[in-house]
Design a protein around this motif. Structure first.
Motif, PDB file in Angstrom:
ATOM      1  N   GLY A   1       0.833  -1.246   0.161  1.00 63.32           N
ATOM      2  CA  GLY A   1      -0.042  -0.073   0.078  1.00 63.32           C
ATOM      3  C   GLY A   1       0.820   1.133  -0.036  1.00 63.32           C
ATOM      4  O   GLY A   1       0.218   2.350   0.207  1.00 63.32           O
TER       5      GLY A   1
ATOM      6  N   THR B  17       0.430   3.205  -5.224  1.00 64.13           N
ATOM      7  CA  THR B  17      -0.323   2.417  -6.266  1.00 64.13           C
ATOM      8  C   THR B  17       0.038   2.876  -7.690  1.00 64.13           C
ATOM      9  O   THR B  17      -0.185   2.113  -8.680  1.00 64.13           O
TER      10      THR B  17
ATOM     11  N   SER C 246      -5.275  -6.927  -3.803  1.00 64.37           N
ATOM     12  CA  SER C 246      -6.717  -6.734  -3.316  1.00 64.37           C
ATOM     13  C   SER C 246      -7.231  -6.096  -4.415  1.00 64.37           C
ATOM     14  O   SER C 246      -6.972  -5.103  -4.993  1.00 64.37           O
TER      15      SER C 246
ATOM     16  N   LYS D  13     -10.108  -4.484  -3.676  1.00 65.25           N
ATOM     17  CA  LYS D  13     -10.947  -3.460  -3.095  1.00 65.25           C
ATOM     18  C   LYS D  13     -10.337  -2.292  -3.194  1.00 65.25           C
ATOM     19  O   LYS D  13      -9.074  -1.978  -2.968  1.00 65.25           O
TER      20      LYS D  13
ATOM     21  N   THR E  62     -10.619   0.801  -1.981  1.00 66.51           N
ATOM     22  CA  THR E  62      -9.902   1.424  -0.865  1.00 66.51           C
ATOM     23  C   THR E  62      -8.737   1.015  -0.252  1.00 66.51           C
ATOM     24  O   THR E  62      -8.210   1.370   0.776  1.00 66.51           O
ATOM     25  N   ASP E  63      -8.626  -0.225  -0.693  1.00 68.52           N
ATOM     26  CA  ASP E  63      -7.417  -0.831   0.035  1.00 68.52           C
ATOM     27  C   ASP E  63      -6.008  -0.385  -0.307  1.00 68.52           C
ATOM     28  O   ASP E  63      -4.710  -0.403   0.203  1.00 68.52           O
ATOM     29  N   ASN E  64      -5.977   0.413  -1.552  1.00 66.82           N
ATOM     30  CA  ASN E  64      -4.715   0.844  -2.148  1.00 66.82           C
ATOM     31  C   ASN E  64      -3.566  -0.228  -2.310  1.00 66.82           C
ATOM     32  O   ASN E  64      -2.569   0.214  -2.162  1.00 66.82           O
ATOM     33  N   LYS E  65      -4.128  -1.248  -2.744  1.00 65.27           N
ATOM     34  CA  LYS E  65      -3.148  -2.508  -2.923  1.00 65.27           C
ATOM     35  C   LYS E  65      -3.383  -3.121  -4.292  1.00 65.27           C
ATOM     36  O   LYS E  65      -3.129  -4.269  -4.420  1.00 65.27           O
TER      37      LYS E  65
END
Length: 188
Positions: free
Chosen positions: A64, A67, A91, A93, A95-98
């Motif tokens: 994270g 990005t 991830s 998702k 919002t996970d910034n992964k």
């Protein structure tokens, strides 16, 4: 005498030093070394030069830390992987910034011997979200890749989504040879 010449590298002027009838042109470096195998050019492009640089990129995204949204990462040499590959992006998702959100330009180079054995998002890029119109993967070759997983897998990008930003994901001029993808379920 010390002066500048009109020839510029990345907007930085070359410096000319003259002493007793001789002149020396000093060209500044056009990049900054970020880590082993990674340099950041004056134009803001992350250049990957070796295996360590690819693993640095994966670590930056997967922790994270970065990005790479709105940024370009460019492979500037062929790379033979000597250890199992950890996909870039872990991830789905937003919002996970992964997830990887930048542009990856392979520079017509080849990644050889990529071996992935994971449960989800098995691919060079595991999870790819769009952040700009050109945030895709371009000009990249793979040879002798083995991808094994359970859910979502491919050699180049395992899972891609542009719905959060209305940007499509582009894979252009990418070539895969002598490779296999094996998934237990869901999508290839």
């Amino acid at each position: 005498f010390v002066g500048e010449v009109d020839n510029k590298v990345g907007g930085t002027p070359n410096v000319v030093e003259a002493n007793e009838g001789t002149a020396t042109v000093k060209t500044p470096k056009y990049y900054e070394d970020i880590d082993e195998g990674v340099r950041l050019t004056v134009l803001g492009v992350y250049e990957i030069t070796n295996e360590a640089g690819l693993f640095w990129l994966a670590d930056q995204v997967n922790t994270g830390e970065n990005t790479f949204a709105g940024k370009t990462v460019k492979l500037v040499a062929d790379v033979t992987l000597t250890q199992d590959w950890t996909p870039i992006g872990t991830s789905s998702k937003w919002t996970d910034n992964k997830s990887f959100r930048g542009k990856f330009d392979g520079g017509e180079h080849t990644i050889t011997n990529m071996n992935i054995n994971t449960t989800e998002f098995a691919g060079f890029i595991g999870v790819k979200h769009g952040s700009t119109a050109d945030a895709g993967v371009y000009n990249l070759k793979f040879d002798n890749a083995t991808v094994k997983g359970t859910h979502y897998g491919a050699v180049v990008i395992a899972w891609a989504d542009g719905a959060q930003t209305n940007y499509r994901q582009t894979v252009q001029n990418c070539h895969v040879t002598n490779s296999t993808v094996t998934l237990a379920a869901e999508q290839i």
